[in-house]
Write a protein that holds these residues in place. Structure first.
Motif, PDB file in Angstrom:
ATOM      1  N   ARG A 179     -17.688  65.880 -54.397  1.00 43.78           N
ATOM      2  CA  ARG A 179     -18.345  65.342 -55.587  1.00 43.78           C
ATOM      3  C   ARG A 179     -19.394  64.286 -55.220  1.00 43.78           C
ATOM      4  NH1 ARG A 179     -13.066  63.384 -58.686  1.00 43.78           N
ATOM      5  NH2 ARG A 179     -12.725  62.669 -56.524  1.00 43.78           N
ATOM      6  N   GLN A 180     -19.368  63.823 -53.989  1.00 44.24           N
ATOM      7  CA  GLN A 180     -20.301  62.777 -53.570  1.00 44.24           C
ATOM      8  C   GLN A 180     -21.544  63.333 -52.881  1.00 44.24           C
ATOM      9  OE1 GLN A 180     -18.263  58.752 -52.645  1.00 44.24           O
ATOM     10  NE2 GLN A 180     -17.198  60.248 -51.379  1.00 44.24           N
ATOM     11  N   ILE A 181     -21.692  64.660 -52.845  1.00 46.32           N
ATOM     12  CA  ILE A 181     -22.817  65.255 -52.117  1.00 46.32           C
ATOM     13  C   ILE A 181     -24.155  64.740 -52.636  1.00 46.32           C
ATOM     14  CG2 ILE A 181     -24.062  67.406 -51.695  1.00 46.32           C
ATOM     15  CD1 ILE A 181     -21.380  68.814 -51.448  1.00 46.32           C
ATOM     16  N   ALA A 182     -24.343  64.774 -53.949  1.00 47.67           N
ATOM     17  CA  ALA A 182     -25.622  64.325 -54.516  1.00 47.67           C
ATOM     18  C   ALA A 182     -25.874  62.855 -54.209  1.00 47.67           C
ATOM     19  CB  ALA A 182     -25.637  64.570 -56.024  1.00 47.67           C
ATOM     20  N   ARG A 204     -14.062  59.354 -48.415  1.00 47.60           N
ATOM     21  CA  ARG A 204     -13.821  58.440 -49.533  1.00 47.60           C
ATOM     22  C   ARG A 204     -13.793  57.001 -49.027  1.00 47.60           C
ATOM     23  NH1 ARG A 204     -10.654  62.897 -49.805  1.00 47.60           N
ATOM     24  NH2 ARG A 204     -10.785  64.189 -51.673  1.00 47.60           N
ATOM     25  N   VAL A 205     -14.945  56.364 -49.064  1.00 47.45           N
ATOM     26  CA  VAL A 205     -15.041  54.975 -48.617  1.00 47.45           C
ATOM     27  C   VAL A 205     -15.667  54.140 -49.720  1.00 47.45           C
ATOM     28  CG1 VAL A 205     -15.244  55.585 -46.186  1.00 47.45           C
ATOM     29  CG2 VAL A 205     -17.302  55.387 -47.568  1.00 47.45           C
ATOM     30  N   GLU A 206     -15.365  52.863 -49.700  1.00 48.50           N
ATOM     31  CA  GLU A 206     -15.953  51.961 -50.675  1.00 48.50           C
ATOM     32  C   GLU A 206     -17.394  51.628 -50.282  1.00 48.50           C
ATOM     33  OE1 GLU A 206     -13.517  48.532 -50.935  1.00 48.50           O
ATOM     34  OE2 GLU A 206     -11.761  49.603 -51.705  1.00 48.50           O
ATOM     35  N   ASN A 207     -18.204  51.293 -51.266  1.00 48.14           N
ATOM     36  CA  ASN A 207     -19.592  50.886 -51.044  1.00 48.14           C
ATOM     37  C   ASN A 207     -20.357  51.931 -50.229  1.00 48.14           C
ATOM     38  OD1 ASN A 207     -19.145  48.350 -52.346  1.00 48.14           O
ATOM     39  ND2 ASN A 207     -18.209  47.587 -50.451  1.00 48.14           N
ATOM     40  N   LEU A 208     -20.274  53.183 -50.671  1.00 48.52           N
ATOM     41  CA  LEU A 208     -20.890  54.289 -49.928  1.00 48.52           C
ATOM     42  C   LEU A 208     -22.390  54.088 -49.760  1.00 48.52           C
ATOM     43  CD1 LEU A 208     -20.667  57.103 -48.656  1.00 48.52           C
ATOM     44  CD2 LEU A 208     -20.980  58.077 -50.935  1.00 48.52           C
ATOM     45  N   ALA A 209     -23.079  53.750 -50.834  1.00 47.94           N
ATOM     46  CA  ALA A 209     -24.529  53.581 -50.761  1.00 47.94           C
ATOM     47  C   ALA A 209     -24.904  52.458 -49.798  1.00 47.94           C
ATOM     48  CB  ALA A 209     -25.093  53.308 -52.151  1.00 47.94           C
ATOM     49  N   LEU A 210     -24.123  51.377 -49.798  1.00 44.53           N
ATOM     50  CA  LEU A 210     -24.399  50.260 -48.901  1.00 44.53           C
ATOM     51  C   LEU A 210     -24.190  50.673 -47.451  1.00 44.53           C
ATOM     52  CD1 LEU A 210     -25.129  47.268 -48.680  1.00 44.53           C
ATOM     53  CD2 LEU A 210     -22.686  46.741 -48.903  1.00 44.53           C
ATOM     54  N   TRP A 211     -23.111  51.412 -47.201  1.00 37.82           N
ATOM     55  CA  TRP A 211     -22.829  51.897 -45.848  1.00 37.82           C
ATOM     56  C   TRP A 211     -23.973  52.771 -45.342  1.00 37.82           C
ATOM     57  CZ3 TRP A 211     -19.144  56.515 -44.683  1.00 37.82           C
ATOM     58  CH2 TRP A 211     -19.027  56.688 -43.306  1.00 37.82           C
ATOM     59  N   ILE A 212     -24.449  53.687 -46.170  1.00 33.88           N
ATOM     60  CA  ILE A 212     -25.532  54.581 -45.765  1.00 33.88           C
ATOM     61  C   ILE A 212     -26.819  53.795 -45.532  1.00 33.88           C
ATOM     62  CG2 ILE A 212     -26.982  56.497 -46.536  1.00 33.88           C
ATOM     63  CD1 ILE A 212     -24.543  57.649 -47.953  1.00 33.88           C
ATOM     64  N   SER A 213     -27.103  52.820 -46.392  1.00 30.31           N
ATOM     65  CA  SER A 213     -28.332  52.038 -46.220  1.00 30.31           C
ATOM     66  C   SER A 213     -28.315  51.260 -44.913  1.00 30.31           C
ATOM     67  CB  SER A 213     -28.508  51.089 -47.404  1.00 30.31           C
ATOM     68  OG  SER A 213     -27.534  50.044 -47.384  1.00 30.31           O
ATOM     69  N   TRP A 214     -27.142  50.859 -44.460  1.00 35.57           N
ATOM     70  CA  TRP A 214     -27.024  50.135 -43.199  1.00 35.57           C
ATOM     71  C   TRP A 214     -27.185  51.046 -41.981  1.00 35.57           C
ATOM     72  CZ3 TRP A 214     -21.999  46.966 -44.517  1.00 35.57           C
ATOM     73  CH2 TRP A 214     -22.358  45.818 -45.241  1.00 35.57           C
ATOM     74  N   SER A 215     -26.688  52.270 -42.095  1.00 37.67           N
ATOM     75  CA  SER A 215     -26.497  53.074 -40.890  1.00 37.67           C
ATOM     76  C   SER A 215     -27.375  54.309 -40.761  1.00 37.67           C
ATOM     77  CB  SER A 215     -25.030  53.526 -40.809  1.00 37.67           C
ATOM     78  OG  SER A 215     -24.701  54.351 -41.929  1.00 37.67           O
ATOM     79  N   ALA A 216     -27.873  54.876 -41.849  1.00 36.76           N
ATOM     80  CA  ALA A 216     -28.514  56.195 -41.780  1.00 36.76           C
ATOM     81  C   ALA A 216     -29.720  56.218 -40.849  1.00 36.76           C
ATOM     82  CB  ALA A 216     -28.914  56.661 -43.183  1.00 36.76           C
ATOM     83  N   SER A 217     -30.588  55.226 -40.938  1.00 41.54           N
ATOM     84  CA  SER A 217     -31.783  55.239 -40.090  1.00 41.54           C
ATOM     85  C   SER A 217     -31.424  55.190 -38.606  1.00 41.54           C
ATOM     86  CB  SER A 217     -32.697  54.070 -40.451  1.00 41.54           C
ATOM     87  OG  SER A 217     -32.021  52.833 -40.300  1.00 41.54           O
ATOM     88  N   ARG A 218     -30.291  54.585 -38.286  1.00 41.19           N
ATOM     89  CA  ARG A 218     -29.854  54.522 -36.883  1.00 41.19           C
ATOM     90  C   ARG A 218     -29.213  55.828 -36.435  1.00 41.19           C
ATOM     91  NH1 ARG A 218     -25.840  51.782 -36.162  1.00 41.19           N
ATOM     92  NH2 ARG A 218     -25.240  51.074 -38.227  1.00 41.19           N
ATOM     93  N   VAL A 219     -28.243  56.334 -37.216  1.00 45.59           N
ATOM     94  CA  VAL A 219     -27.474  57.481 -36.747  1.00 45.59           C
ATOM     95  C   VAL A 219     -28.275  58.777 -36.800  1.00 45.59           C
ATOM     96  CG1 VAL A 219     -25.269  56.412 -37.324  1.00 45.59           C
ATOM     97  CG2 VAL A 219     -26.410  57.864 -39.020  1.00 45.59           C
ATOM     98  N   PHE A 220     -29.312  58.824 -37.650  1.00 44.37           N
ATOM     99  CA  PHE A 220     -30.171  60.009 -37.689  1.00 44.37           C
ATOM    100  C   PHE A 220     -31.339  59.897 -36.715  1.00 44.37           C
ATOM    101  CE2 PHE A 220     -28.022  60.699 -41.740  1.00 44.37           C
ATOM    102  CZ  PHE A 220     -27.873  62.083 -41.755  1.00 44.37           C
ATOM    103  N   SER A 221     -31.438  58.810 -35.963  1.00 48.75           N
ATOM    104  CA  SER A 221     -32.568  58.619 -35.052  1.00 48.75           C
ATOM    105  C   SER A 221     -32.677  59.693 -33.966  1.00 48.75           C
ATOM    106  CB  SER A 221     -32.507  57.224 -34.426  1.00 48.75           C
ATOM    107  OG  SER A 221     -31.291  57.015 -33.736  1.00 48.75           O
ATOM    108  N   SER A 259     -19.316  62.949 -42.460  1.00 50.02           N
ATOM    109  CA  SER A 259     -18.785  61.592 -42.299  1.00 50.02           C
ATOM    110  C   SER A 259     -19.065  60.753 -43.533  1.00 50.02           C
ATOM    111  CB  SER A 259     -19.410  60.930 -41.059  1.00 50.02           C
ATOM    112  OG  SER A 259     -19.103  61.653 -39.886  1.00 50.02           O
ATOM    113  N   TYR A 260     -20.250  60.874 -44.084  1.00 50.17           N
ATOM    114  CA  TYR A 260     -20.605  60.097 -45.272  1.00 50.17           C
ATOM    115  C   TYR A 260     -19.839  60.542 -46.520  1.00 50.17           C
ATOM    116  CZ  TYR A 260     -24.568  57.732 -43.043  1.00 50.17           C
ATOM    117  OH  TYR A 260     -25.351  56.930 -42.250  1.00 50.17           O
ATOM    118  N   LEU A 261     -19.346  61.774 -46.512  1.00 51.50           N
ATOM    119  CA  LEU A 261     -18.639  62.281 -47.691  1.00 51.50           C
ATOM    120  C   LEU A 261     -17.192  61.814 -47.755  1.00 51.50           C
ATOM    121  CD1 LEU A 261     -19.979  65.952 -47.896  1.00 51.50           C
ATOM    122  CD2 LEU A 261     -20.417  64.099 -49.504  1.00 51.50           C
TER     123      LEU A 261
END
Length: 439
Positions: A345-348, A405-422, A401-403
């Motif tokens: 349900r968190q895909i979008a 069930r973790v708290e503050n999903l958007a915050l976690w992605i904003s911190w890490s996505a640019s690094r882990v997708f590098s 990994s992002y899917l």
């Protein structure tokens, strides 16, 4: 002076890897490439030696660690078949226009990364939160400090994370006497510079000097820009990219047709898998695609190649997980739960947050420019499926990994996505230089 002593300790790494790179099969690479590859292999073997010593309860001593890693490198060199080296002729002519422009661009972006790092604009808070803190503690204990990791309050330090970055940080700290926080962030521009020196010599065997210089400049530029945008100086992302880039370049080069090239790539892949969690899916995907695309190889040859490519990673992670299990600290990568336990349900939400994070990192240019260059170059070769397939596999792993069930999903992605997708930016660039000739 402490910072200089801390950084100088890393000069032991190429010395540790040198006994392997002295094998005549590696004569195809120029001096600078062999020096960088020696340092990368030495770093992987030094970290492995430190993990094994920790597992066995042997306290770390720098001479013992360096000697053990060098002995491992020598043993692997002795295992390789002795045959006439396929040494590529190295042109002594002056740089052409493309090489001159590429060299100037690389000097510019490495200097920019250095300035941003010294100025504090590229520093990672994770260095303070856990990378540097663990390295400092392990140096004081002269081993992986299981009691420190077992403390409930320290669980935020990503206890199961693989050990290479903290091991090497601890090694340098033992050499310098203390952990110099400002010097630690310089690993970002220094590893960029090492790649700039070593990568062209690995690539030129298959695509020639001008294209190798251009592709290398594209890789370094994307990494430098991403590193400054994502604040990676001092954390584990640049060491991960260092090992991944060299390993991928090797399996795309003619050296990968020889056992020596495959074994060296395997040692570098072990370094990547020992640097960060996402290094493991990168390594598995790269090795699998390489083996699938080998032409005319027998089943036995495929098996031996798989052992060379994946054996070092299996040993390195086995030692690490054995340490965690025997000390009752961790039992695998379990911080976010089972890999397949995710919420569709968190895909979008994940897609939106990830795209936003990637666009915020330099308007997405570190990924878009290499991809556009690949499309314009039109080099849709068969072997280009390796870096592009790894990019797809790594993207799938990260989305799963992002899917979770973790708290503050958007915050976690904003911190890490640019690094882990590098790594995808580097993979798009290296796909330009992939050639189809493979035996």
């Amino acid at each position: 002076m402490t910072g200089l002593a801390w950084l100088s300790t890393f000069l032991l790494l190429p010395l540790a890897g040198l006994p392997m790179l002295r094998h005549r099969s590696y004569g195809r690479f120029d001096f600078l490439s062999r020096a960088v590859l020696s340092g990368a292999a030495g770093a992987s073997l030094v970290s492995f030696s430190m993990t094994v010593f920790a597992l066995l309860g042997v306290r770390w001593q720098i001479p013992t660690i360096a000697a053990t890693a060098a002995l491992l490198a020598y043993g692997m060199g002795r295992l390789l078949p002795v045959k006439k080296a396929n040494v590529a002729a190295l042109s002594a002519e002056s740089f052409g226009t493309i090489e001159t422009i590429a060299c100037g661009l690389v000097l510019l972006v490495v200097a920019a990364a250095l300035i941003a790092t010294v100025d504090g604009a590229a520093g990672s808070p994770d260095l303070l939160f856990f990378w540097g803190t663990k390295a400092q503690q392990f140096a004081a204990a002269r081993t992986v400090d299981a009691g420190f990791l077992r403390e409930t309050f320290h669980r935020y330090m990503h206890v199961p994370y693989p050990p290479l970055v903290t091991n090497l940080g601890a090694l340098a700290t033992m050499g310098a006497g203390r952990f110099p926080w400002r010097a630690a962030i310089l690993t970002f521009p220094l590893l960029l510079a090492a790649l700039a020196l070593g990568l062209p010599g690995i690539l030129r065997g298959s695509i020639g000097r001008p294209v190798a210089a251009a592709v290398s400049a594209l890789v370094i530029s994307a990494m430098a820009y991403l590193g400054m945008e994502a604040d990676i100086a001092g954390n584990g992302d640049m060491p991960l990219l260092f090992f991944e880039t060299l390993g991928m370049a090797l399996i795309l080069s003619p050296a990968a047709s020889d056992p020596a090239g495959q074994l060296l790539a395997g040692v570098l892949f072990a370094g990547a898998a020992s640097a960060k969690v996402e290094g493991l899916p990168f390594v598995v995907a790269a090795a699998t695609l390489f083996l699938l695309l080998r032409r005319g190889a027998s089943r036995g040859d495929i098996g031996r190649s798989a052992l060379r490519l994946l054996g070092p990673t299996a040993l390195a992670l086995a030692a690490w997980f054995a340490f965690g299990a025997t000390r009752r600290v961790f039992y695998g990568y379990s911080e976010y739960g089972p890999l397949l336990d995710f919420d569709p349900r968190q895909i979008a939400a994940v897609l939106r947050a990830t795209l936003k994070a990637l666009i915020s990192a330099g308007h997405g240019l570190p990924w878009l420019v290499p991809l556009i260059c690949l499309l314009v170059a039109g080099r849709w070769t068969r072997m280009a499926a390796i870096p592009l397939g790894v990019a797809v596999a790594l993207t799938g792993f990260l989305f799963l990994s992002y899917l979770h069930r973790v708290e503050n999903l958007a915050l976690w992605i904003s911190w890490s996505a640019s690094r882990v997708f590098s790594p995808a930016a580097m993979l798009f660039a290296l796909a330009i230089g992939a050639r189809d000739e493979r035996t």
